[in-house]
Design an enzyme around this catalytic site. Sequence first.
Site, PDB file in Angstrom:
ATOM      1  N   PHE A   1       7.696 -13.487  11.981  1.00  0.00           N
ATOM      2  CA  PHE A   1       6.252 -13.278  11.912  1.00  0.00           C
ATOM      3  C   PHE A   1       5.753 -13.268  10.477  1.00  0.00           C
ATOM      4  O   PHE A   1       6.351 -12.613   9.618  1.00  0.00           O
ATOM      5  CB  PHE A   1       5.875 -11.922  12.534  1.00  0.00           C
ATOM      6  CG  PHE A   1       6.106 -11.836  14.011  1.00  0.00           C
ATOM      7  CD1 PHE A   1       5.108 -12.174  14.909  1.00  0.00           C
ATOM      8  CD2 PHE A   1       7.328 -11.396  14.500  1.00  0.00           C
ATOM      9  CE1 PHE A   1       5.326 -12.085  16.281  1.00  0.00           C
ATOM     10  CE2 PHE A   1       7.552 -11.295  15.873  1.00  0.00           C
ATOM     11  CZ  PHE A   1       6.546 -11.647  16.759  1.00  0.00           C
ATOM     12  N   ASP A   2       4.641 -13.957  10.255  1.00  0.00           N
ATOM     13  CA  ASP A   2       3.861 -13.689   9.058  1.00  0.00           C
ATOM     14  C   ASP A   2       3.324 -12.265   9.214  1.00  0.00           C
ATOM     15  O   ASP A   2       3.333 -11.712  10.313  1.00  0.00           O
ATOM     16  CB  ASP A   2       2.718 -14.715   8.976  1.00  0.00           C
ATOM     17  CG  ASP A   2       1.769 -14.419   7.838  1.00  0.00           C
ATOM     18  OD1 ASP A   2       2.243 -14.270   6.701  1.00  0.00           O
ATOM     19  OD2 ASP A   2       0.556 -14.307   8.100  1.00  0.00           O
ATOM     20  N   PHE A   3       2.810 -11.676   8.135  1.00  0.00           N
ATOM     21  CA  PHE A   3       2.314 -10.299   8.259  1.00  0.00           C
ATOM     22  C   PHE A   3       0.787 -10.230   8.244  1.00  0.00           C
ATOM     23  O   PHE A   3       0.159  -9.928   9.245  1.00  0.00           O
ATOM     24  CB  PHE A   3       2.926  -9.404   7.176  1.00  0.00           C
ATOM     25  CG  PHE A   3       2.621  -7.957   7.420  1.00  0.00           C
ATOM     26  CD1 PHE A   3       3.271  -7.280   8.434  1.00  0.00           C
ATOM     27  CD2 PHE A   3       1.666  -7.293   6.681  1.00  0.00           C
ATOM     28  CE1 PHE A   3       2.973  -5.950   8.712  1.00  0.00           C
ATOM     29  CE2 PHE A   3       1.357  -5.973   6.941  1.00  0.00           C
ATOM     30  CZ  PHE A   3       2.012  -5.287   7.953  1.00  0.00           C
TER      31      PHE A   3
END
Length: 213
Positions: free
Chosen positions: A8-10
């Site tokens: 996941f990107d944040f």
Amino acid sequence: MHMKALLFDFDGTLLNTNDLIIQTFMHVLEERFPGQYSPKDCMNFIGPSLKETFEQLTPNEIDEMIERYRQWNYANHDNLVTEYDGVVDTLEKLKEKGIRLAIVSTKRRDTIEKGLELMGAKHLFEFWVGVDSVKNVKPDPEPVLLAIEKLGVSKEDVMMIGDNYHDILAGKNAGVKSAGVAWSIKGEEFLKQFNPDYILQHMSDLLTIVEES
């Protein structure tokens, strides 16, 4: 394909930091270039690393501007971020299913950790790859490949999920599946241009995707 790991990107994917990012850029740019930037302009700076952005804006003051940005951002972090519906609940369910979770972001690892602690989600991720973990940031494949290496899984069992083109392209460049999130500040139509394998309308869509795989 059997989905074993999700990356996941944040920012803008797991935690709504859009307002925080825009206000931080407005604060530091207003000091440096009074009246020259609007919040809409600052939307363009969501996604790239701070280094990339300030290389364009203030090529002779990159480190100073990054430091100013980080100080204000850190001080105002908890007041300006909000949670997206269903994110933590879905992550918990994915973890229960044995799906392995990690973060691949262009933030520093300590700032990712601050956000995760605020969300109460730190325990759900095996690790986080930040800007301080790699030489080349997304859309370069290096951060995704590093995460895959650390997880010890095959590329075909991995998906990269994010709210910007950097995330989708990093996934493609690394040879893994990719998903864009419809709650991206850039909008669903913008993300579709980069041909992600999936567009998530809600975080819980991942539960269906994982089951179908």
